[in-house]
Design a protein around this motif. Structure first.
Motif, PDB file in Angstrom:
ATOM      1  N   VAL B  19       0.925  -1.194  -0.047  1.00 13.92           N
ATOM      2  CA  VAL B  19      -0.087   0.025  -0.019  1.00 13.92           C
ATOM      3  C   VAL B  19       1.077   1.174  -0.086  1.00 13.92           C
ATOM      4  O   VAL B  19       1.739   1.441   0.784  1.00 13.92           O
ATOM      5  N   ALA B  81      -1.112  -5.427   2.157  1.00 14.87           N
ATOM      6  CA  ALA B  81      -2.372  -4.779   2.780  1.00 14.87           C
ATOM      7  C   ALA B  81      -3.240  -6.163   3.222  1.00 14.87           C
ATOM      8  O   ALA B  81      -3.363  -7.369   2.488  1.00 14.87           O
ATOM      9  N   ASP B  85      -7.849  -3.096   6.379  1.00 15.43           N
ATOM     10  CA  ASP B  85      -7.244  -1.856   6.000  1.00 15.43           C
ATOM     11  C   ASP B  85      -8.260  -0.956   5.304  1.00 15.43           C
ATOM     12  O   ASP B  85      -7.790   0.057   5.143  1.00 15.43           O
ATOM     13  N   VAL B 114      -9.531  -2.653  -0.578  1.00 13.69           N
ATOM     14  CA  VAL B 114      -8.548  -3.831  -0.613  1.00 13.69           C
ATOM     15  C   VAL B 114      -9.410  -4.816  -0.990  1.00 13.69           C
ATOM     16  O   VAL B 114     -10.556  -5.469  -0.694  1.00 13.69           O
TER      17      VAL B 114
END
Lengths: 115, 116
Positions: B19, B81, B85, B114
């Motif tokens: 990320v 990730a 998140d 995500v």
């Protein structure tokens, strides 16, 4: 959980009315700041209260006012509500002594809708 | 005047991939910089903060950010990730310099999605 509590969680008001939002700061904190978060935007600083006095203000009109009580809890008052006042209002508490302070810890907010 | 610019309004990644959320700042003072996260219908949670110590700052949940004065940047990264998140992330600068960390100026936010 941060220990900062706000009430109520949701509120619907009519344009022109007045509203009071409440915030209890985290234990040990003596400073409360208020922020307005419009939909899809980042929070904007309204004002801060330290030792029961206003300690800094953002670009908000005088119809936004506040209070801090001896137990460090705080109120945000908005008079003559406008449709654009619809937003999430966030309270944050911190500890301040003279020019030193901790970072802000936020409550979960009050969602105000003005119709 | 102090300000932050978040360069991406939306970022989408697959679970397990890195990320990167980008933030540039402008400050008349030596700034304090923060990243906050906001999950749906939740308040703001502090991820990490920079207040003039080490330029690489480690935060909660595996996030870190690097303060680069020459580039006026404070990008947020995470190596891998996780589905949890997914949230709105705000880059934040202190309004009155390094020692005033409780009056904050927020960016417009980056929504992180995500995918499995």
């Amino acid at each position: 959980e941060t220990g900062v509590t706000q009430s109520p969680t949701h509120l619907i008001k009519t344009r022109g009315q007045q509203v009071t939002l409440r915030c209890s700061s985290q234990s040990g904190h003596n400073t409360v700041s208020w922020y307005q978060q419009a939909l899809g935007q980042g929070p904007q600083f309204i004002f801060q209260y330290y030792r029961e006095e206003e300690n800094g203000r953002g670009n908000f009109p005088p119809r936004f006012s506040g209070l801090q009580f001896p137990n460090y809890s705080s109120e945000l008052n908005v008079n003559a509500l406008e449709l654009d006042d619809s937003a999430l209002y966030l309270c944050a508490s911190s500890w301040r002594e003279s020019e030193m302070n901790t970072e802000a810890f936020f409550g979960q907010g009050t969602r105000l809708t003005v119709v | 005047a102090q300000s932050v610019t978040q360069l991406d309004s939306h970022v989408s990644v697959s679970e397990g991939t890195p990320v990167l959320l980008r933030c540039n700042y402008s400050s008349s003072y030596s700034p304090s910089l923060f990243w906050y996260v906001q999950h749906p219908n939740k308040g703001l949670q502090l991820l990490l903060k920079y207040t003039s110590a080490a330029t690489l700052v480690k935060g909660i949940n595996g996030f870190e950010a690097e303060f680069k004065k020459s580039e006026t940047s404070f990008h947020l990264t995470k190596p891998s990730a996780h589905m949890s998140d997914a949230a709105e992330y705000f880059c934040v600068v202190s309004a009155f310099g390094r020692y005033n960390t409780d009056k904050l100026i927020f960016g417009t936010g980056t929504r992180l999605q995500v995918f499995p």
